[in-house]
Design a protein around this motif. Structure first.
Motif, PDB file in Angstrom:
ATOM      1  N   PRO B  33     -11.230 -16.001 -47.596  1.00 40.56           N
ATOM      2  CA  PRO B  33     -12.175 -16.616 -46.664  1.00 40.56           C
ATOM      3  C   PRO B  33     -13.393 -15.730 -46.423  1.00 40.56           C
ATOM      4  CG  PRO B  33     -10.240 -15.794 -45.486  1.00 40.56           C
ATOM      5  CD  PRO B  33      -9.981 -15.582 -46.947  1.00 40.56           C
ATOM      6  N   ILE B  35     -16.648 -15.568 -43.650  1.00 41.52           N
ATOM      7  CA  ILE B  35     -17.233 -16.054 -42.410  1.00 41.52           C
ATOM      8  C   ILE B  35     -18.742 -15.876 -42.515  1.00 41.52           C
ATOM      9  CG2 ILE B  35     -17.360 -15.682 -39.906  1.00 41.52           C
ATOM     10  CD1 ILE B  35     -14.641 -14.010 -40.380  1.00 41.52           C
ATOM     11  N   LEU B  47     -16.848 -21.146 -41.839  1.00 42.72           N
ATOM     12  CA  LEU B  47     -15.904 -20.390 -42.660  1.00 42.72           C
ATOM     13  C   LEU B  47     -15.690 -21.179 -43.941  1.00 42.72           C
ATOM     14  CD1 LEU B  47     -12.669 -18.556 -41.758  1.00 42.72           C
ATOM     15  CD2 LEU B  47     -12.593 -20.293 -43.537  1.00 42.72           C
ATOM     16  N   TYR B  49     -14.597 -20.467 -48.474  1.00 45.05           N
ATOM     17  CA  TYR B  49     -13.845 -19.571 -49.348  1.00 45.05           C
ATOM     18  C   TYR B  49     -14.710 -19.051 -50.486  1.00 45.05           C
ATOM     19  CZ  TYR B  49      -9.921 -20.944 -46.567  1.00 45.05           C
ATOM     20  OH  TYR B  49      -9.089 -21.131 -45.492  1.00 45.05           O
ATOM     21  N   ARG B  69     -12.709 -25.672 -52.504  1.00 45.22           N
ATOM     22  CA  ARG B  69     -11.324 -25.900 -52.899  1.00 45.22           C
ATOM     23  C   ARG B  69     -11.102 -27.343 -53.317  1.00 45.22           C
ATOM     24  NH1 ARG B  69      -8.095 -23.920 -47.821  1.00 45.22           N
ATOM     25  NH2 ARG B  69      -9.751 -25.163 -46.861  1.00 45.22           N
ATOM     26  N   ASP B  97      -9.377  -8.557 -47.731  1.00 50.62           N
ATOM     27  CA  ASP B  97      -9.045  -9.942 -48.050  1.00 50.62           C
ATOM     28  C   ASP B  97      -9.763 -10.956 -47.159  1.00 50.62           C
ATOM     29  OD1 ASP B  97      -7.650  -9.546 -45.739  1.00 50.62           O
ATOM     30  OD2 ASP B  97      -5.662  -9.928 -46.596  1.00 50.62           O
ATOM     31  N   ALA B  98     -10.906 -10.548 -46.632  1.00 55.14           N
ATOM     32  CA  ALA B  98     -11.795 -11.466 -45.908  1.00 55.14           C
ATOM     33  C   ALA B  98     -13.186 -10.841 -45.901  1.00 55.14           C
ATOM     34  CB  ALA B  98     -11.303 -11.696 -44.483  1.00 55.14           C
ATOM     35  N   LEU B  99     -14.203 -11.702 -45.926  1.00 59.66           N
ATOM     36  CA  LEU B  99     -15.584 -11.212 -45.929  1.00 59.66           C
ATOM     37  C   LEU B  99     -16.346 -11.758 -44.729  1.00 59.66           C
ATOM     38  CD1 LEU B  99     -16.680 -11.600 -49.679  1.00 59.66           C
ATOM     39  CD2 LEU B  99     -15.790  -9.566 -48.519  1.00 59.66           C
ATOM     40  N   LEU B 100     -17.397 -11.037 -44.383  1.00 62.64           N
ATOM     41  CA  LEU B 100     -18.320 -11.479 -43.338  1.00 62.64           C
ATOM     42  C   LEU B 100     -19.718 -11.458 -43.936  1.00 62.64           C
ATOM     43  CD1 LEU B 100     -18.864 -12.159 -40.305  1.00 62.64           C
ATOM     44  CD2 LEU B 100     -19.058  -9.700 -39.900  1.00 62.64           C
TER      45      LEU B 100
END
Lengths: 139, 139
Positions: B33, B35, B47, B49, B69, B97-100
């Motif tokens: 994900p 953000i 949000l 992917y 997706r 395992d997540a980005l901003l």
């Protein structure tokens, strides 16, 4: 003054009554991402996952709960560290498959001692603020 | 002045050189994900992917790219609506395992016309601001 008249005179109450709960879509995995944002500073603190049970516990207790994919269990943020998140508001996105927790964070959100888990750029430059020493918090 | 001496005189360059790129963990699904947050107001906009390719395209073009997706394809935010996101900085979380994405949003982020996709509380109360009419933007 009749009740009907009273209702007409209070359009704000009417519109609130008309708002229906957002239907969440937990999909095949049974969980969706939840973003925690500092309600005062606007800083994005962390992203974790929630199940219906985690959302229910969050609403009932007013403290942020998530679901750990690795431990496969419900967890309350700060249960070990004391760095709980008081949830002021929960928002859903337009598709109902992501949540935004507006929180008051005690201590720091990141287990590494930083205020936010998003304390580095992709290039590894540290841009966030360290607010506690993890050695003092986690045994 | 030698190159070595020059490097010593620029500690900022040194520390940047020492920071190594964050290793991202795209897991079994091959996506994580991301953000999008308004870089100026701090508002959390959406949000979505990203795949490694989406991150690469984002960095190369400076415009936010995601992976759909449902359509199973890379997409550039605003390619249809014109409501592109100029990416000022990309941050990774502690687990990679997540980005901003810190962005400058043109128009509104939400296809429904709101500035943010997170414009409703869980109870369905509208708390966000409508900034465009989707009928004028999407045919």
């Amino acid at each position: 003054m009749t009740d009907a008249h009273s209702a007409e005179a209070e359009p704000d109450d009417d519109s609130e009554a008309e708002a229906s709960a957002v239907e969440l879509d937990f999909g095949e995995t049974g969980r969706i991402p939840a973003i925690a944002q500092d309600a005062d500073t606007g800083e994005v603190l962390m992203l974790a996952y929630v199940t219906p049970e985690a959302v229910e516990q969050t609403r009932e207790t007013g403290l942020a709960h998530y679901y750990s994919r690795s431990r496969e269990e419900l967890w309350q943020k700060g249960a070990t560290s004391g760095h709980v998140q008081h949830v002021r508001e929960v928002r859903a996105d337009c598709d109902g498959d992501a949540l935004l927790y507006l929180v008051e964070q005690e201590g720091g959100a990141c287990h590494t001692g930083y205020e936010s888990c998003f304390h580095r750029t992709l290039d590894g430059e540290v841009v966030g603020e360290k607010v506690f020493d993890p050695d003092d918090v986690y045994e």
